[in-house]
Design a protein around this motif. Structure first.
Motif: not given
Length: 230
Positions: A43-70
């Protein structure tokens, strides 16, 4: 998996594909021993090329963001063949690492443009417009803007195998898998006109698929799903 361990395993596996039979066999033996020492499996070998990248900002920091952000996140993930996650006022893209880098950059570039154009749209409204109607019209403008961007973007097809790897990565990495609730825009007179203006502006948005450079791969716990892969 620790980044140093991952990179070491990648190098060993790459060497195991050497055209030199002796070198390939030796590298494979070292890779197998390295995996055993570090408690790694297939499983660890299979996932070698999969990862995550964080964006530097968000359009909204609300707990329920506006639909256009989604909607904007959906456009980007369809274009780059990844998944978007949101929590703790952060957006992360999960999938093939190289494409996630581009997706996060695209999001930052487009979000910055949309944020500015939303402010400009609100300033241009009649000063007699009530605050709640200003917000509703601005939301409609943003929704139209994202639809304008979408009309210029082509969806990327990814394999069922890659989708399965992304799901496996999520299960191993994140503690939460809730659907997030998005704030829908309120109905108001002049909404269609605002959306049309947004669509025209979105058609003119600057789409840049370049990569901004290396980003910190920081873990995020308790993330929630914004979109589903196409």
């Amino acid at each position: 998996m620790d980044e140093k361990i991952m990179e070491r395993l990648k190098k060993l596996l790459a060497l195991s594909k050497s055209p030199n039979p002796h070198e390939a066999a030796l590298a494979l033996e070292k890779a197998q021993r390295f995996m055993a020492e570090n408690g790694l499996c297939q499983d660890d070998i299979d996932l070698l090329d999969i990862g995550e990248t964080l964006a530097d900002s968000v359009l909204s920091s609300a707990s329920a963001p506006p639909e256009y952000m989604g909607w904007l996140l959906t456009v980007i993930t369809m274009a780059m063949g990844c998944k978007a996650l949101y929590a703790c006022k952060k957006v992360a893209f999960v999938g093939v690492s190289a494409r996630c880098e581009i997706a996060a950059y695209m999001y930052d570039v487009l979000a910055r443009q949309l944020r500015k154009q939303r402010r400009d749209f609100i300033r241009a409204l009649d000063k007699r417009t009530l605050p709640k109607n200003r917000t509703a019209k601005a939301d409609a403008f943003c929704e139209g803007w994202v639809m304008g961007v979408q009309s210029r973007v082509e969806a990327m097809k990814i394999s069922a195998h890659e989708k399965a790897l992304i799901e496996k990565f999520k299960q191993k990495t994140y503690t939460s898998d809730e659907e997030i609730k998005l704030r829908q825009s309120k109905k108001v007179r002049g909404q269609s006109d605002a959306a049309n203006k947004g669509w025209k502006a979105g058609r003119e948005a600057q789409l840049d698929r370049g990569v901004a450079g290396p980003r910190a791969q920081r873990g995020m716990q308790g993330l929630v799903i914004i979109d589903e892969l196409c």
